[in-house]
Scaffold this active site. Sequence first.
Site, short mmCIF file in Angstrom:
data_model
loop_
_atom_site.label_atom_id
_atom_site.label_comp_id
_atom_site.label_asym_id
_atom_site.label_seq_id
_atom_site.Cartn_x
_atom_site.Cartn_y
_atom_site.Cartn_z
N HIS A 1 -9.16 -6.48 -34.22
CA HIS A 1 -9.46 -5.27 -33.47
C HIS A 1 -10.87 -5.20 -32.86
O HIS A 1 -11.25 -4.14 -32.33
CB HIS A 1 -9.20 -4.02 -34.34
N HIS B 1 -14.56 -3.83 -45.89
CA HIS B 1 -13.96 -4.05 -44.57
C HIS B 1 -14.82 -5.08 -43.82
O HIS B 1 -15.95 -4.79 -43.45
CB HIS B 1 -13.90 -2.75 -43.79
N ASP C 1 -9.75 0.54 -39.50
CA ASP C 1 -10.69 0.59 -38.37
C ASP C 1 -10.03 0.29 -37.02
O ASP C 1 -10.72 0.07 -36.04
CB ASP C 1 -11.83 -0.42 -38.62
#
Length: 1004
Positions: free
Chosen positions: A578, A262, A374
């Site tokens: 994000h 990620h 996430d």
Amino acid sequence: MHDDRTLVEARLARVLDERIRPAVYPESVPLDVAVWNAPGEPVPVAEGLAAEPEPVAVGARWGAPWGTSWFRVTGTVPEEWAGRTVEAVLDLGFDENMPGFQCEGLVYRPDGTPVKGVNPLNQWVRVGAPVEGGEEVRLHIEAASNPVIMGHRPFAPTPLGDKETAGSAPLYTLTRMDLAVFDETVWQLVVDLEVLGELMAELPVDSPRRWEILRAVERALDAVDLQDVGGTAERARARLADVLAAPAVPSAHRISAVGHAHIDSAWLWPLRETVRKVARTTANMTALLDDEPEFVFAMSQAQQWAWVKEHRPEVWARVKKAVADGRFVPAGGMWVESDTNMPGSEAMARQFVHGKRFFLDEFGIENDEAWLPDTFGFAAGLPQIIKAAGSKYLLTQKISWSRTNRFPHHTFRWEGVDGTRIFTHFPPVDTYNCSMKGSEIAHAVRNFKDKGVARHSLAPTGWGDGGGGTTREMVARAARLRNLEGSATVTWETPSAFFAKAEAEYPEPPVWVGELYLELHRATLTSQAGTKQGNRRSEHLLREAELWAATAAVRTGFAYPYEELDRIWKTVLLHQFHDILPGSSIAWVHREARATYARIAAELNAVIDSAQRALAGEGTVPLVFNAAPHARAGVPAGGARTAAAEGRTTLAARPGGGYVLDNGLLRTEIDARGLLVSAHDLEAGRETVAPGRAGNLLQLHPDLPNMWDAWDVDEFYRNTVTDLTDAEEVTEGEDGASVRIVRSFGNSRVTQLLSLPPGERRLVVDTEVDWHETEKFLKLAFPLDLHAERYASETQFGHFFRPTHTNTSWEAAKFEACNHRFVHLQEPDWGVAVVNDSTYGHDVTRTVRDDGGTTTTVRVSLLRAPRFPDPETDQGVHRFRHALVPGATVGDAVREGWRINLPERHLTGAGEVAPLVTVDRDAVVVTAVKLADDGSGDVVVRFHEAHGARALTTLTTGFAATGVEVTDLLERPLADTEAPPLDGDRITVRLRPFQLMTLRLKRA
């Protein structure tokens, strides 16, 4: 037998740490090292390789914040190492506890071929297996000295988050640059002991399996000669063979491991550094795929793939080959792992359009899953968008971070506002950084909430956040856990393979209806107001640019700016990542974002102006262009004409001080403090402001959350509040029909203009804040005389309801929530809307007065002032526009929300411009009118039912259409959907509540 368990366990820990792990590299010789420090920003690879470095020794300090140093390491493999495996061990000064958050490097051969990345968990580069002896070794390392922003005091304010304030002092110490013999047998023994030791620690103390492992470990340790670990490692491994071969029980939980890294597209590093993080990680993962035949790696975020293609073509070639082999897997089908609360309807749709199209164009691969491990909560409109994009699954683990309530499912169907259901999985491992440790695997098994009806879960395996990915140690652990008694079974699988198995196993899982609210990180709806305003305005400018450019292209032959719009959309989508849109990135990221939004606005305004001038033609007729989806002042939606006069507004002095604004529909009183003490709906004979209360009330709270400063607002902030009621000025506005208010507080100053547009039942509140507070939270309150147990918040392609009460812990946890353009509260025959042009965070509370009436207070969140990770968050001037709309239905709220975000544009021209398409129901909102992305010239229209009821609407084309297709978001015909008939220029469509539809109209 005496209980010596703790004795053996302590022995294992010490022997592993002090004897066996160090023996993995039993012999080493130093490499010669030289360094060249690139001036300014990173340079192309060829320039870094060609630069002339200067000698440097291990122990030297290096690396100014955000700098790049090119290390050249050279050496010769000793002749006596012939036949052995040799690796370069390259430690740039790593802290193994902080992978992804500090210095990193990408290793190249002299010809510029990338080898792999080096980071705290991956410090080795294979030289030969085996070597012949005497080989010359020459490697180059492009080393990034990224500062540690979130260190051992994780939320301490720091100037390191921007190159302009970070200074130039070196951050790192060169620690090890060696050629070393790699003893694979010892390394395998380390993994054996780690896996068994970790499994043993998770089993019940009275479990026979735990004691079997304990005795096997004890026998293995007895077999190790601590003075000759390498010579006795094979013997020790043999004593572990039986316990490692014992198979898992048939009912064991089954984990699908997916290699993963990620990588935040920006967070505690700028966008330009993410480009390099992705290159390092993908180089690492393609190398690991070559070494590990069962390993599978998945990477999301098409933007990151595009960066590799553009900036690291040599790495891209390796990625493409691995994708073709089916082992490097595009995941998620979105441009970035975006926030999903704040992006508007079209933007959320375009995340999938651009993401899925990239993977289709490059690899012919279509993703079935949305991959958002996430993201900080999930809006109720998302399931319909996922389905409309041609996908059917969602994965996230972030809801496990909720602080108040535990989510009741790990595998379920999530139902959105329109009734669409998406098969959804929350990995019970509760991390996107799984490293295959025994504690993680055991937690997944214990935590899995669907035991008895399902037994599959997914584990994203590899280091993320700052990248790095899966390591060879993780792969080795997974191999031992493939079928091991006492553990879940572990198999490397693609996301699509996991979802297919999970859905087949659990075809009728439970259903969760409505938003997936994260009970944490609520302040991300407010932090970095400039970034949020840039996003909102860019979304609406893109709507205008597409609308007017498409209309002009069809009517006048205007050159539709396909490439320009595509580029700008991708830029806006990137900034919805994000940690960017939520305001939780470093100062550098938000400084660049503000500049980017300003550039985008200039480009889009130029497109809009050119298209409108082409449509208006030459002339002196005053024209109003209306890009909103509803008519205003006689100007049709998507068209232009001379606006009709709409009455007048009067301004009079108010007895006792202040002013009265009246336009015949709404009579408002602003007192001597500049507060709204009355908003009387004259048609309904209804007062809006609660008795004894005042609206337009600015309230200031202290705001120091317990952690995660830019992310969090903790509920105790409400315990202390200062009402800002002192006014320096309350005067008549320059136009003679508005009231100007000036207040000062702390180090800040607020100027407001309250106006009542003629012919409109809305009070417009323009607020300018020159903000210089720290650790404060500024709210704008409207206490309403209205009884409502729930209220509506706009979300993508519709709205949904939240309670105004706190009966349960689930309701109480939603003390700060997200809306798009409006919130709406209603009694059966009368309602109120509060609309905005650029804010998202809000709260709604209710009290019962002594007179028995209910006061329901809507507060919009304006500004915060956290000091981490950007110590200067939001300092400076901000402008907001809100409107209070008494007597509003939910349809009024929809209309006014669009109106405040899409102000009319004025030009002179030859005459009226008819809309390209019209709909005959206000409940049906057109969100996009554009030309098809394939360049065919077809017109694409996207719309949805916006009131939450069924709708029968007729769409009328303002051009000769020869055919109509119902398509998905990617403008592909839906095979199982019958197209509505085209009757001349009319198309009649039936819509379910909140149903989204895309039509593709063929042109003659």
